[in-house]
Design a protein around this motif. Structure first.
Motif, PDB file in Angstrom:
ATOM      1  N   TRP A  12      -7.181   2.927 -13.342  1.00  0.00           N
ATOM      2  CA  TRP A  12      -6.402   3.063 -12.174  1.00  0.00           C
ATOM      3  C   TRP A  12      -6.888   4.657 -11.756  1.00  0.00           C
ATOM      4  O   TRP A  12      -6.540   5.466 -12.313  1.00  0.00           O
TER       5      TRP A  12
ATOM      6  N   GLN B 169      -2.549  -4.956  -2.746  1.00  0.00           N
ATOM      7  CA  GLN B 169      -3.922  -5.264  -3.514  1.00  0.00           C
ATOM      8  C   GLN B 169      -3.690  -6.216  -4.750  1.00  0.00           C
ATOM      9  O   GLN B 169      -2.677  -6.538  -4.997  1.00  0.00           O
TER      10      GLN B 169
ATOM     11  N   THR C 111      -3.807 -10.431  -0.003  1.00  0.00           N
ATOM     12  CA  THR C 111      -3.495  -9.062   0.826  1.00  0.00           C
ATOM     13  C   THR C 111      -3.128  -9.214   1.999  1.00  0.00           C
ATOM     14  O   THR C 111      -2.296  -8.713   2.573  1.00  0.00           O
TER      15      THR C 111
ATOM     16  N   GLU D   3      -5.525   2.801  -7.215  1.00  0.00           N
ATOM     17  CA  GLU D   3      -6.601   1.629  -7.125  1.00  0.00           C
ATOM     18  C   GLU D   3      -7.244   1.111  -8.446  1.00  0.00           C
ATOM     19  O   GLU D   3      -7.593   2.250  -9.169  1.00  0.00           O
TER      20      GLU D   3
ATOM     21  N   PRO E 288       0.765  -1.372   0.036  1.00  0.00           N
ATOM     22  CA  PRO E 288      -0.079  -0.044  -0.021  1.00  0.00           C
ATOM     23  C   PRO E 288       0.946   1.267  -0.023  1.00  0.00           C
ATOM     24  O   PRO E 288       1.947   1.469   0.587  1.00  0.00           O
ATOM     25  N   ASP E 289       0.325   2.371  -0.996  1.00  0.00           N
ATOM     26  CA  ASP E 289       1.266   3.572  -1.024  1.00  0.00           C
ATOM     27  C   ASP E 289       2.801   3.368  -1.294  1.00  0.00           C
ATOM     28  O   ASP E 289       3.397   4.383  -1.095  1.00  0.00           O
TER      29      ASP E 289
ATOM     30  N   TYR F  99       2.057   1.722  -9.736  1.00  0.00           N
ATOM     31  CA  TYR F  99       2.704   2.488  -8.566  1.00  0.00           C
ATOM     32  C   TYR F  99       4.086   3.155  -9.050  1.00  0.00           C
ATOM     33  O   TYR F  99       4.368   4.060  -8.774  1.00  0.00           O
TER      34      TYR F  99
ATOM     35  N   GLY G 158      -6.427   6.588  -4.939  1.00  0.00           N
ATOM     36  CA  GLY G 158      -7.162   5.686  -4.061  1.00  0.00           C
ATOM     37  C   GLY G 158      -7.187   6.313  -2.738  1.00  0.00           C
ATOM     38  O   GLY G 158      -6.542   7.159  -2.453  1.00  0.00           O
TER      39      GLY G 158
ATOM     40  N   PRO H  10      -0.510  -3.978 -10.020  1.00  0.00           N
ATOM     41  CA  PRO H  10      -0.418  -2.863  -9.006  1.00  0.00           C
ATOM     42  C   PRO H  10       1.116  -2.155  -9.255  1.00  0.00           C
ATOM     43  O   PRO H  10       1.140  -1.001  -9.301  1.00  0.00           O
TER      44      PRO H  10
ATOM     45  N   THR I  97      -7.054   3.216   0.268  1.00  0.00           N
ATOM     46  CA  THR I  97      -6.428   2.482   0.992  1.00  0.00           C
ATOM     47  C   THR I  97      -4.851   2.435   0.057  1.00  0.00           C
ATOM     48  O   THR I  97      -3.859   2.184   0.957  1.00  0.00           O
ATOM     49  N   TYR I  98      -4.897   2.441  -1.117  1.00  0.00           N
ATOM     50  CA  TYR I  98      -3.608   2.315  -1.646  1.00  0.00           C
ATOM     51  C   TYR I  98      -3.675   3.711  -2.688  1.00  0.00           C
ATOM     52  O   TYR I  98      -4.545   4.129  -2.955  1.00  0.00           O
TER      53      TYR I  98
ATOM     54  N   LYS J 239     -10.174   0.097 -10.298  1.00  0.00           N
ATOM     55  CA  LYS J 239     -11.652  -0.055 -10.186  1.00  0.00           C
ATOM     56  C   LYS J 239     -12.174  -0.708 -11.522  1.00  0.00           C
ATOM     57  O   LYS J 239     -11.708  -0.399 -12.506  1.00  0.00           O
TER      58      LYS J 239
END
Length: 462
Positions: free
Chosen positions: A430, A361, A355, A439, A13-14, A317, A433, A313, A435-436, A441
């Motif tokens: 993309w 994710q 996860t 994200e 995450p992040d 990122y 997000g 992901p 949480t991240y 969708k």
């Protein structure tokens, strides 16, 4: 030797309407679509990279089966292989792989050997020869793009070893083996696959263009950058007739070489055309360069819809905010209603487990789980799992009504070619997000209505 525990970890995450026969007749699909590796003859005597991942089965008979999996765990295609070691860990804990396969009154211990291609076409073919000729695998698995799968498929068909493939457009896979999508009569003897086709990507993108176009205007012109490689040649052949049937025209750039670093002339062409839409099918590093230059030079399509990149992901990122509201396809998402044929776990449960294991994710190639579902079904339906001809014939008869990647039926008359099962994609986008940092969708389920919509489709640029 490749140690599974030393593979790169996924991002946290992040952390930063045309008939198939008609479209191919119109497109003139031919030898240009052939993927890399069909004529590979490299010696494999010095190849390294197989790591044993054997189950803990305690077969009293002392009999054993070896399954080899050839896939990209490192290199430019590593995003495709990011969940694969986790998939193996899950498979090893299922009853059949943990306790052994029951075949003809005997129990066979099962060993899984993992082979990292390092994203190399040549290495993929060499590893296939090693697995077959030196490691004596009973069955092979191969996944993730023509650059991996076609070289392995060529070796398996030539050397007479059963193989199940995934994550490769069926047209490229089929023509590489000598088939003709216009007249799909060739039945590969040893090789099968499940995935989608290039046509499904066009059919996934069009509804998204239509929806954004209805809100923000639509000149029905699509800027397209297709490289001079297997996927690019397939898209160049398949996309135009499908788009024409839907009322769209294409502004095609000249084919470009993989690894190109300057896309200025292409971008200028697209800006001059005024195209509302953009699509391409590049290698991930090439797209990162291309899109950065497009933003710098002011090319801002209403919706960018890309294939082969931003599927996972880690790739998203790496590009950060530059990929906000770019759409792509996904052949597997957590909201699908499929289940493991071993454990009954649902897709949401598998995604949650991925996860919870610290992998961030979910990655669409959790669907590679089904490679092992098919392998089990085929191997346990024969008299002798070491008889490669018998096993190959069994693969072509596999039917699994509910598997992690979706229903598998290699006997279906609806298949586009022998040995193929289609798993249709959804449209994902993309987005920024919570949480991240980014994200994925699900924004369109036209081709796969079983998937739940999880976000609103947004324009890349208004």
């Amino acid at each position: 030797m490749t140690d599974q525990t030393d593979q790169p970890s996924p991002g946290k995450p992040d952390s930063g309407g045309v008939s198939r026969r008609g479209l191919f007749r119109a497109a003139g699909v031919g030898a240009a679509v052939v993927g890399g590796g069909s004529l590979l003859e490299a010696c494999s005597s010095s190849i390294k990279g197989a790591s044993g991942a054997g189950s803990t089965a305690s077969a009293s008979s002392g009999k054993s089966i070896t399954i080899g999996w050839i896939h990209p765990l490192t290199g430019d295609l590593a995003g495709f292989g990011a969940p694969d070691n986790w998939v193996i860990s899950q498979i090893k804990e299922t009853s059949p792989y943990k306790n052994g396969f029951k075949i003809g009154g005997s129990t066979y211990d099962v060993t899984i050997k993992s082979y990292d291609t390092q994203s190399s076409v040549t290495r993929a073919g060499d590893l296939a020869k090693q697995a077959i000729q030196q490691d004596n695998v009973d069955l092979l698995l191969a996944s993730s793009t023509p650059e991996t799968v076609n070289a392995v498929a060529s070796q398996a068909e030539t050397l007479g070893t059963p193989l199940v493939c995934a994550n490769i457009p069926w047209e490229s896979w089929y023509i590489n083996l000598g088939g003709n999508p216009q007249k799909p009569t060739l039945k590969p003897k040893y090789v099968t696959m499940y995935f989608l086709g290039a046509e499904h990507l066009a059919l996934a993108f069009i509804p998204m263009w239509n929806r954004i176009g209805a809100q923000y205007g639509n000149n029905h012109l699509v800027a397209a950058a297709f490289p001079n490689d297997s996927d690019g040649n397939a898209f160049r052949a398949v996309f135009p007739p499908i788009l024409k049937g839907a009322g769209y025209k294409m502004e095609l750039s000249s084919p470009y070489a993989d690894g190109t670093t300057n896309y200025s002339s292409m971008i200028a062409q697209f800006k001059s055309s005024g195209a509302d839409w953009f699509t391409n099918v590049p290698l991930p590093p090439d797209f990162a360069t291309m899109w950065k230059q497009a933003l710098q030079q002011g090319f801002k399509p209403k919706l960018a819809t890309v294939a082969k990149v931003l599927l996972f992901p880690t790739d998203a990122y790496a590009m950060g905010s530059e990929v906000y509201n770019i759409a792509t396809d996904s052949w597997w998402v957590p909201s699908l209603p499929w289940h493991s044929s071993f454990t009954g776990q649902s897709c949401p449960e598998l995604a949650a487990a991925y996860t919870a294991a610290g992998n961030g994710q979910p990655n669409a190639n959790i669907s590679n789980y089904t490679l092992f579902e098919i392998a089990y079904k085929a191997l346990t339906s024969v008299n002798d799992p070491h008889n490669k001809t018998e096993v190959a014939e069994a693969i072509h008869q596999v039917v699994i009504p509910d598997a992690v990647a979706g229903p598998m039926d290699f006997t279906s008359s609806k298949a586009p070619a022998p040995g193929v099962v289609i798993t249709p994609p959804v449209g994902i986008q993309w987005q920024k997000g919570t949480t991240y940092a980014l994200e994925a969708k699900v924004v369109d389920n036209t081709l796969l209505p079983q998937a739940k919509i999880t976000g609103d489709l947004l324009p890349t640029f208004k």
